[in-house]
Design an enzyme around this catalytic site. Structure first.
Site, short mmCIF file in Angstrom:
data_model
loop_
_atom_site.label_atom_id
_atom_site.label_comp_id
_atom_site.label_asym_id
_atom_site.label_seq_id
_atom_site.Cartn_x
_atom_site.Cartn_y
_atom_site.Cartn_z
N ASN A 37 -57.40 9.95 52.87
CA ASN A 37 -56.87 11.29 53.16
C ASN A 37 -57.98 12.30 53.50
O ASN A 37 -58.87 12.54 52.69
CB ASN A 37 -56.08 11.76 51.92
CG ASN A 37 -55.24 12.98 52.18
OD1 ASN A 37 -55.08 13.40 53.33
ND2 ASN A 37 -54.71 13.55 51.11
N HIS A 122 -42.23 13.10 40.29
CA HIS A 122 -42.92 14.39 40.16
C HIS A 122 -41.90 15.52 40.06
O HIS A 122 -41.06 15.66 40.94
CB HIS A 122 -43.76 14.69 41.40
CG HIS A 122 -45.02 13.90 41.50
ND1 HIS A 122 -46.03 14.26 42.36
CD2 HIS A 122 -45.44 12.79 40.86
CE1 HIS A 122 -47.01 13.39 42.25
NE2 HIS A 122 -46.68 12.48 41.35
N ARG A 147 -43.75 13.35 35.94
CA ARG A 147 -44.94 14.19 35.84
C ARG A 147 -44.53 15.65 36.02
O ARG A 147 -43.77 15.95 36.95
CB ARG A 147 -45.91 13.78 36.96
CG ARG A 147 -47.26 14.45 36.87
CD ARG A 147 -48.13 14.13 38.08
NE ARG A 147 -47.96 15.13 39.12
CZ ARG A 147 -48.77 15.27 40.18
NH1 ARG A 147 -49.79 14.44 40.34
NH2 ARG A 147 -48.55 16.18 41.09
N TYR A 159 -52.64 23.49 41.48
CA TYR A 159 -52.46 22.10 41.86
C TYR A 159 -51.06 21.60 41.50
O TYR A 159 -50.57 21.82 40.40
CB TYR A 159 -53.49 21.19 41.17
CG TYR A 159 -53.11 19.76 41.37
CD1 TYR A 159 -53.27 19.18 42.62
CD2 TYR A 159 -52.47 19.03 40.37
CE1 TYR A 159 -52.84 17.90 42.86
CE2 TYR A 159 -52.04 17.75 40.60
CZ TYR A 159 -52.23 17.18 41.85
OH TYR A 159 -51.78 15.92 42.09
N ASP A 212 -50.97 15.96 35.29
CA ASP A 212 -52.21 15.71 36.04
C ASP A 212 -53.07 16.97 36.02
O ASP A 212 -52.69 18.00 36.59
CB ASP A 212 -51.84 15.34 37.48
CG ASP A 212 -53.04 14.87 38.31
OD1 ASP A 212 -54.18 14.95 37.80
OD2 ASP A 212 -52.82 14.41 39.45
N HIS A 214 -55.99 17.10 37.35
CA HIS A 214 -56.72 17.04 38.62
C HIS A 214 -58.19 17.41 38.44
O HIS A 214 -58.77 18.18 39.24
CB HIS A 214 -56.05 17.91 39.69
CG HIS A 214 -55.94 17.18 40.99
ND1 HIS A 214 -56.79 17.39 42.02
CD2 HIS A 214 -55.09 16.21 41.40
CE1 HIS A 214 -56.47 16.59 43.02
NE2 HIS A 214 -55.45 15.86 42.66
N GLU A 238 -53.50 12.85 32.99
CA GLU A 238 -54.24 12.24 34.10
C GLU A 238 -55.43 13.10 34.52
O GLU A 238 -55.31 14.33 34.58
CB GLU A 238 -53.28 12.06 35.27
CG GLU A 238 -53.94 11.50 36.51
CD GLU A 238 -53.02 11.55 37.72
OE1 GLU A 238 -51.79 11.61 37.54
OE2 GLU A 238 -53.56 11.54 38.83
N GLU A 264 -57.84 7.55 40.49
CA GLU A 264 -57.38 7.60 41.89
C GLU A 264 -58.53 7.78 42.87
O GLU A 264 -58.36 7.47 44.04
CB GLU A 264 -56.29 8.66 42.08
CG GLU A 264 -56.78 10.07 41.91
CD GLU A 264 -55.65 11.10 42.05
OE1 GLU A 264 -54.57 10.89 41.49
OE2 GLU A 264 -55.88 12.12 42.72
N ARG A 285 -55.98 4.11 37.40
CA ARG A 285 -55.15 4.49 38.56
C ARG A 285 -55.76 4.12 39.90
O ARG A 285 -55.39 4.65 40.95
CB ARG A 285 -54.87 5.99 38.48
CG ARG A 285 -53.97 6.30 37.31
CD ARG A 285 -53.60 7.73 37.19
NE ARG A 285 -53.49 8.44 38.43
CZ ARG A 285 -52.48 8.33 39.30
NH1 ARG A 285 -51.46 7.55 39.03
NH2 ARG A 285 -52.49 9.03 40.41
N GLU A 341 -46.85 5.48 39.98
CA GLU A 341 -46.49 6.81 40.50
C GLU A 341 -45.61 6.63 41.74
O GLU A 341 -45.91 5.80 42.60
CB GLU A 341 -47.77 7.57 40.87
CG GLU A 341 -47.54 8.94 41.43
CD GLU A 341 -48.86 9.63 41.81
OE1 GLU A 341 -49.84 8.93 42.14
OE2 GLU A 341 -48.90 10.87 41.78
N TRP A 405 -61.46 20.14 42.97
CA TRP A 405 -60.05 20.21 43.34
C TRP A 405 -59.33 19.02 42.78
O TRP A 405 -59.76 17.90 42.97
CB TRP A 405 -59.83 20.26 44.85
CG TRP A 405 -58.39 20.53 45.09
CD1 TRP A 405 -57.76 21.72 44.88
CD2 TRP A 405 -57.37 19.59 45.49
NE1 TRP A 405 -56.41 21.58 45.13
CE2 TRP A 405 -56.15 20.29 45.50
CE3 TRP A 405 -57.39 18.23 45.81
CZ2 TRP A 405 -54.94 19.69 45.83
CZ3 TRP A 405 -56.21 17.63 46.15
CH2 TRP A 405 -54.99 18.35 46.17
#
Ligand code: CS2
Ligand code: MG
Length: 405
Positions: A37, A122, A147, A159, A212, A214, A238, A264, A285, A341, A405
């Site tokens: 991404n 989510h 989540r 976020y 999360d 983040h 998370e 992740e 993850r 997820e 982020w």
């Protein structure tokens, strides 16, 4: 059997996906996801210039040797670009092997450990009420785990919350540069326990809850949050803190029994080795795409199992349906699977480009038995949706300091 051609497609049916197609001289082909991404074209260049020339003429059935060649054989190992490129190829080779054998990939991994894959959805919102209304809707759809993310009062663009936008892609579609969001650890810490307090008051303890962070907290702040959330019995917290220094997680672990998930952004087992061996985390993850494919994910799952760490692969919509299918095969097999997820099967546009073997059934994903990964890529449809440069947002503290982020 020989690899005759490898094609790389970049298409944007809603967001960008890098798809690899490995074609053999016997007509069988395999598909893989190599999407990174916001850095899609770096992976395309790595594949086209540095990997594909080395693959032509090789036996696609020698998955392990090809993986070693691309990973160990490269002086410049690891990193998200390299591993996403290898991941795309590796998935495609497993797809080919399954098609040759006439078996779904999970059978080649060792067969089923379970019939279906538990997922978490989510629920996001601009207010606690909106978040909890969305939680209620997911429970009604059958979700057993959800989540929760909620906008923090006084902070624009927290976020997990998107206002009127549908995804991060939309946040910046009319802007050529990364969107910016605000962060304040104290505002967040003072607010988030209330979200979970109200969630438990309204819905009780039957539904499993996840949150999360983040990677926005330091280890001691994360430890504090874990303690504050203990009464609400999360399935896991998370990315409570970045793990560039894996020792940091020991600090969190020493202070809270809230289970921890991370991974992740990991690319190899080395990103998680200390976390696993020290039993500092509960869920890993790492995604098949970003971790170099199915070959290393199988080994990592077996390694993590020895230390009571369960697999909970990243399932964001910026991974293509090919990666989601690869995860379904791994999840059906892995003895230490935890949870997946899952944010839905995407738009009509997305589904016109990819057909996949997955279906949602009362909180679980079911996988249809098809040879290989079971995904089809519709090249003509894909060609309609051109690549569009995109960025993930960046975050600043209220005084302007750049933050994670
Ligand atoms: C997130 C992702 O799914 C998650 O848990 O952290 O939305 C993540 O931000 C994106 O996948 C980044 O590409
Ligand atoms: Mg995340």
């Amino acid at each position: 059997m020989k690899i005759q051609e490898v094609k790389v497609f970049v298409s944007c049916p809603g967001r960008n996906f890098v798809t690899v197609k490995v074609i053999t001289d016997e007509g069988v082909y395999g598909l893989g996801d190599a999407t990174l991404n916001g850095r899609e074209m770096a992976v395309v260049a790595y594949l086209e210039e540095h990997i594909i020339p080395c693959l032509l003429g090789r036996d696609p059935q020698q998955i392990e040797d090809i993986w070693q060649y691309l990973y160990k054989g490269a002086y410049w190992r690891k990193g998200p670009v390299t591993m996403a490129a290898i991941g795309g190829i590796d998935m495609a080779l497993w797809d080919i092997k399954g098609k040759i054998a006439g078996l779904p990939v999970y059978q080649l991994l060792g067969g089923k450990s379970r019939e279906s894959v538990m997922v978490y959805g989510h629920a996001n919102g601009e207010t606690i009420k909106e978040t909890l209304d969305n939680l209620g809707k997911l429970i009604d759809q059958g979700f057993k785990a959800v989540r929760l993310q909620c906008a923090i009062p006084g902070l624009e663009g927290t976020y997990g919350t998107l206002g009127e936008k549908k995804d991060y892609y939309e946040l910046q579609s009319d802007r050529p540069l990364p969107p910016e969001q605000l962060w304040s650890t104290s505002k967040y810490m003072n607010f988030i326990p209330e979200l979970f307090e109200q969630a438990r008051q309204q819905y009780g303890y039957a539904v499993q809850l996840v949150h999360d962070v983040h990677s926005r907290l330091t280890p001691i702040e994360a430890a504090n949050l874990g303690k504050l959330l203990e009464p609400y019995k999360l399935l896991f917290l998370e990315d409570a803190s970045p793990a560039d220094n894996q020792d940091g997680y020991q600090i969190i672990r020493n202070h809270t029994t809230t289970p921890l998930a991370i991974g992740e952004v990991f690319n190899t087992v080395w990103d998680a080795k200390d976390l696993i061996v020290n039993q500092a985390i509960d869920y890993l993850r790492i995604a098949s795409t970003h971790g170099g494919g199915i070959t290393p994910l199988k080994k990592i799952a077996n390694f993590a199992d020895m230390f009571n760490v369960r697999m909970a692969p990243h399932g964001a919509p910026d991974l293509s349906p090919i990666c989601h299918a690869a995860h379904a095969h791994l999840n059906i097999w892995a003895p230490n699977f935890g949870i997946q997820e899952f944010i839905g099967f995407g738009t009509e546009k997305l589904n016109s480009v990819f057909s996949h073997p997955l279906s949602f059934d009362n909180g679980y994903i079911r996988l249809q038995d098809k040879p290989g990964l079971g995904v089809e890529y519709h090249e003509e449809e894909a060609a309609k949706y051109k690549y569009k440069r995109s960025y993930l947002p960046v975050t600043r503290l209220e005084d302007g300091t750049l933050w994670f982020w």
